[in-house]
Scaffold this motif. Sequence first.
Motif, PDB file in Angstrom:
ATOM      1  N   VAL A   6       0.869  -1.177   0.000  1.00 36.57           N
ATOM      2  CA  VAL A   6       0.000   0.000   0.000  1.00 36.57           C
ATOM      3  C   VAL A   6       0.908   1.229   0.000  1.00 36.57           C
ATOM      4  CG1 VAL A   6      -1.882   1.202   1.170  1.00 36.57           C
ATOM      5  CG2 VAL A   6      -1.692  -1.297   1.341  1.00 36.57           C
ATOM      6  N   PHE A   7       0.624   2.215  -0.865  1.00 33.97           N
ATOM      7  CA  PHE A   7       1.533   3.355  -0.973  1.00 33.97           C
ATOM      8  C   PHE A   7       0.861   4.536  -1.658  1.00 33.97           C
ATOM      9  CE2 PHE A   7       1.793   0.917  -4.811  1.00 33.97           C
ATOM     10  CZ  PHE A   7       1.986   1.830  -5.844  1.00 33.97           C
ATOM     11  N   ASP A   8       1.478   5.715  -1.482  1.00 31.93           N
ATOM     12  CA  ASP A   8       1.134   6.908  -2.247  1.00 31.93           C
ATOM     13  C   ASP A   8       2.265   7.162  -3.233  1.00 31.93           C
ATOM     14  OD1 ASP A   8      -0.944   7.074  -0.383  1.00 31.93           O
ATOM     15  OD2 ASP A   8       0.116   8.557   0.845  1.00 31.93           O
ATOM     16  N   PHE A   9       1.982   7.941  -4.273  1.00 27.31           N
ATOM     17  CA  PHE A   9       3.062   8.307  -5.191  1.00 27.31           C
ATOM     18  C   PHE A   9       2.843   9.714  -5.727  1.00 27.31           C
ATOM     19  CE2 PHE A   9      -0.037   6.366  -8.106  1.00 27.31           C
ATOM     20  CZ  PHE A   9      -0.082   7.292  -9.141  1.00 27.31           C
ATOM     21  N   ALA A  10       3.954  10.322  -6.124  1.00 28.41           N
ATOM     22  CA  ALA A  10       3.925  11.642  -6.766  1.00 28.41           C
ATOM     23  C   ALA A  10       4.902  11.607  -7.927  1.00 28.41           C
ATOM     24  CB  ALA A  10       4.299  12.734  -5.773  1.00 28.41           C
ATOM     25  N   ILE A  11       4.409  11.917  -9.117  1.00 28.69           N
ATOM     26  CA  ILE A  11       5.222  11.846 -10.327  1.00 28.69           C
ATOM     27  C   ILE A  11       5.309  13.237 -10.958  1.00 28.69           C
ATOM     28  CG2 ILE A  11       5.401  10.867 -12.656  1.00 28.69           C
ATOM     29  CD1 ILE A  11       3.957   8.405 -11.643  1.00 28.69           C
ATOM     30  N   GLU A  12       6.543  13.651 -11.272  1.00 29.30           N
ATOM     31  CA  GLU A  12       6.766  14.905 -11.988  1.00 29.30           C
ATOM     32  C   GLU A  12       7.122  14.587 -13.436  1.00 29.30           C
ATOM     33  OE1 GLU A  12       9.816  17.057  -9.984  1.00 29.30           O
ATOM     34  OE2 GLU A  12       8.847  16.904  -8.022  1.00 29.30           O
ATOM     35  N   PHE A  13       6.644  15.430 -14.356  1.00 30.53           N
ATOM     36  CA  PHE A  13       6.947  15.248 -15.770  1.00 30.53           C
ATOM     37  C   PHE A  13       8.020  16.237 -16.221  1.00 30.53           C
ATOM     38  CE2 PHE A  13       2.480  13.745 -15.492  1.00 30.53           C
ATOM     39  CZ  PHE A  13       2.713  12.424 -15.852  1.00 30.53           C
ATOM     40  N   THR A  14       8.875  15.783 -17.135  1.00 29.16           N
ATOM     41  CA  THR A  14       9.975  16.637 -17.574  1.00 29.16           C
ATOM     42  C   THR A  14       9.486  17.827 -18.402  1.00 29.16           C
ATOM     43  OG1 THR A  14      10.313  15.240 -19.539  1.00 29.16           O
ATOM     44  CG2 THR A  14      11.626  14.736 -17.578  1.00 29.16           C
ATOM     45  N   ASN A  15       8.280  17.742 -18.927  1.00 30.96           N
ATOM     46  CA  ASN A  15       7.715  18.853 -19.698  1.00 30.96           C
ATOM     47  C   ASN A  15       6.718  19.674 -18.879  1.00 30.96           C
ATOM     48  OD1 ASN A  15       5.812  16.836 -19.627  1.00 30.96           O
ATOM     49  ND2 ASN A  15       5.156  17.080 -21.759  1.00 30.96           N
ATOM     50  N   GLY A  16       6.759  19.514 -17.546  1.00 37.57           N
ATOM     51  CA  GLY A  16       5.895  20.278 -16.660  1.00 37.57           C
ATOM     52  C   GLY A  16       4.714  19.485 -16.159  1.00 37.57           C
ATOM     53  N   GLY A  17       4.228  19.846 -14.962  1.00 40.48           N
ATOM     54  CA  GLY A  17       3.067  19.187 -14.387  1.00 40.48           C
ATOM     55  C   GLY A  17       3.412  17.885 -13.701  1.00 40.48           C
ATOM     56  N   GLY A  18       2.393  17.166 -13.257  1.00 39.04           N
ATOM     57  CA  GLY A  18       2.608  15.900 -12.572  1.00 39.04           C
ATOM     58  C   GLY A  18       1.298  15.272 -12.165  1.00 39.04           C
ATOM     59  N   ILE A  19       1.360  14.084 -11.600  1.00 44.26           N
ATOM     60  CA  ILE A  19       0.174  13.406 -11.077  1.00 44.26           C
ATOM     61  C   ILE A  19       0.512  12.802  -9.726  1.00 44.26           C
ATOM     62  CG2 ILE A  19      -0.801  12.884 -13.334  1.00 44.26           C
ATOM     63  CD1 ILE A  19       0.223  10.032 -13.024  1.00 44.26           C
ATOM     64  N   GLN A  20      -0.536  12.584  -8.937  1.00 38.60           N
ATOM     65  CA  GLN A  20      -0.377  11.965  -7.615  1.00 38.60           C
ATOM     66  C   GLN A  20      -1.399  10.849  -7.449  1.00 38.60           C
ATOM     67  OE1 GLN A  20      -0.863  15.148  -4.783  1.00 38.60           O
ATOM     68  NE2 GLN A  20       1.214  15.942  -5.121  1.00 38.60           N
ATOM     69  N   GLY A  21      -1.073   9.913  -6.589  1.00 39.78           N
ATOM     70  CA  GLY A  21      -1.987   8.838  -6.257  1.00 39.78           C
ATOM     71  C   GLY A  21      -1.899   8.506  -4.779  1.00 39.78           C
ATOM     72  N   GLN A  22      -3.031   8.229  -4.143  1.00 40.19           N
ATOM     73  CA  GLN A  22      -3.057   7.919  -2.719  1.00 40.19           C
ATOM     74  C   GLN A  22      -3.671   6.540  -2.474  1.00 40.19           C
ATOM     75  OE1 GLN A  22      -4.318  11.233  -3.672  1.00 40.19           O
ATOM     76  NE2 GLN A  22      -2.172  11.832  -3.391  1.00 40.19           N
ATOM     77  N   ASP A  23      -3.065   5.845  -1.524  1.00 37.90           N
ATOM     78  CA  ASP A  23      -3.597   4.567  -1.049  1.00 37.90           C
ATOM     79  C   ASP A  23      -3.725   3.534  -2.168  1.00 37.90           C
ATOM     80  OD1 ASP A  23      -4.401   3.009   1.128  1.00 37.90           O
ATOM     81  OD2 ASP A  23      -6.526   3.295   0.654  1.00 37.90           O
ATOM     82  N   PHE A  24      -2.704   3.524  -3.055  1.00 39.65           N
ATOM     83  CA  PHE A  24      -2.664   2.488  -4.081  1.00 39.65           C
ATOM     84  C   PHE A  24      -2.341   1.147  -3.440  1.00 39.65           C
ATOM     85  CE2 PHE A  24      -2.544   3.492  -8.752  1.00 39.65           C
ATOM     86  CZ  PHE A  24      -3.247   4.684  -8.655  1.00 39.65           C
ATOM     87  N   ARG A  25      -2.918   0.077  -3.989  1.00 38.26           N
ATOM     88  CA  ARG A  25      -2.652  -1.273  -3.495  1.00 38.26           C
ATOM     89  C   ARG A  25      -2.293  -2.175  -4.680  1.00 38.26           C
ATOM     90  NH1 ARG A  25      -6.418  -2.598   1.694  1.00 38.26           N
ATOM     91  NH2 ARG A  25      -6.378  -0.500   2.586  1.00 38.26           N
ATOM     92  N   LEU A  26      -1.169  -2.889  -4.538  1.00 41.83           N
ATOM     93  CA  LEU A  26      -0.716  -3.784  -5.597  1.00 41.83           C
ATOM     94  C   LEU A  26      -0.304  -5.124  -5.012  1.00 41.83           C
ATOM     95  CD1 LEU A  26       1.483  -1.483  -7.868  1.00 41.83           C
ATOM     96  CD2 LEU A  26      -0.785  -2.400  -8.389  1.00 41.83           C
ATOM     97  N   ASP A  27      -0.596  -6.193  -5.737  1.00 38.05           N
ATOM     98  CA  ASP A  27      -0.142  -7.525  -5.349  1.00 38.05           C
ATOM     99  C   ASP A  27       1.348  -7.656  -5.640  1.00 38.05           C
ATOM    100  OD1 ASP A  27      -2.808  -8.105  -4.852  1.00 38.05           O
ATOM    101  OD2 ASP A  27      -3.129  -8.872  -6.881  1.00 38.05           O
ATOM    102  N   ILE A  28       2.091  -8.291  -4.725  1.00 36.10           N
ATOM    103  CA  ILE A  28       3.515  -8.535  -4.935  1.00 36.10           C
ATOM    104  C   ILE A  28       3.820 -10.002  -4.663  1.00 36.10           C
ATOM    105  CG2 ILE A  28       4.259  -6.174  -4.472  1.00 36.10           C
ATOM    106  CD1 ILE A  28       4.975  -6.984  -1.653  1.00 36.10           C
ATOM    107  N   ALA A  29       4.894 -10.498  -5.300  1.00 35.22           N
ATOM    108  CA  ALA A  29       5.221 -11.922  -5.206  1.00 35.22           C
ATOM    109  C   ALA A  29       5.857 -12.274  -3.874  1.00 35.22           C
ATOM    110  CB  ALA A  29       6.142 -12.321  -6.349  1.00 35.22           C
ATOM    111  N   GLY A  30       6.713 -11.384  -3.349  1.00 35.10           N
ATOM    112  CA  GLY A  30       7.367 -11.640  -2.068  1.00 35.10           C
ATOM    113  C   GLY A  30       6.736 -10.824  -0.963  1.00 35.10           C
TER     114      GLY A  30
END
Length: 292
Positions: A6-30
């Motif tokens: 479970v995690f949040d993320f923040a992504i910046e773009f090299t041409n300006g702007g960005g996106i964010q995500g909160q409380d993402f959940r992903l399955d992992i093998a380990g």
Amino acid sequence: MEHRVVFDFAIEFTNGGGIQGQDFRLDIAGDTISDQELADYIIEDLRLLMVGKVNILNKFYIQEKHKRKPVNAVVSEKLIDLSHTIFDGLITYKGLPAPIICDFLSRDDSRGKYEAGTEFQIGKIEMVGNTGTYIDCPFHRYAHGKDLSEVGLEAFANLDAITINAVGVIEIGVDYFKDKEIKNRAVIVRTDWSKHWNTDTYFENHPFINREAAEYLLDCGVKLVGIDSHNIDDTRHNSRPVHTILLGAEILIVEHMCNLEALPEAGYLFSAVPPKFKGVGTFPVRAFATMA
């Protein structure tokens, strides 16, 4: 036990702007996954372009039933390392010197050359070309053959490959290659002799390809032949017909491979790229398979 991250993320773009995500959940093998693996997955899954800085925030793990294929299971299946580790004192071939690996500039000695808190290590390596997992080019056998600098990258990298199972066989003859789709492919011969690596057994009575098989591989127009044994030729004698036949036709040879049991029969790409040396016909490579 099935794990999710479970995690949040923040992504910046090299041409300006960005996106964010909160409380993402992903399955992992380990039970863990690195921030870099998560960042790579998000970028690929969302098909993002012009990505700059990626921050993974507030990451923690839970145990919860998987809803789709685990993330780092996909990452781990992409590449298979087929090379032995080279270390100081390693004997690859009896009669040839072991590599000497040491500091040219140690971290301690570097401290007086840079600002406080900055240090570097510069390594020094002395070795022969036939060390570890290595590739043979025509110059290894023929004075006027192509050396490492003269062979194009397309001969070393991303070759369509096939695995030939010759486990338990000492003399590998032509029958192991008949009825196989080998033309224009890297032919990787699995013997499992690599289990004896760095022991006296490795050098004695090892598996090899015979002359008839080498001539058949030449006639079929293969691109490269690799083997996880001490030598592709029979070293009990002083003749080397396989090297002579294959390198004479500019069919490259990779010896001393390992982990071939992890390869499928086909459906993968093979790479074994050496440095671009002039006047050298053999050199260590980081051989690996890319799963298609």
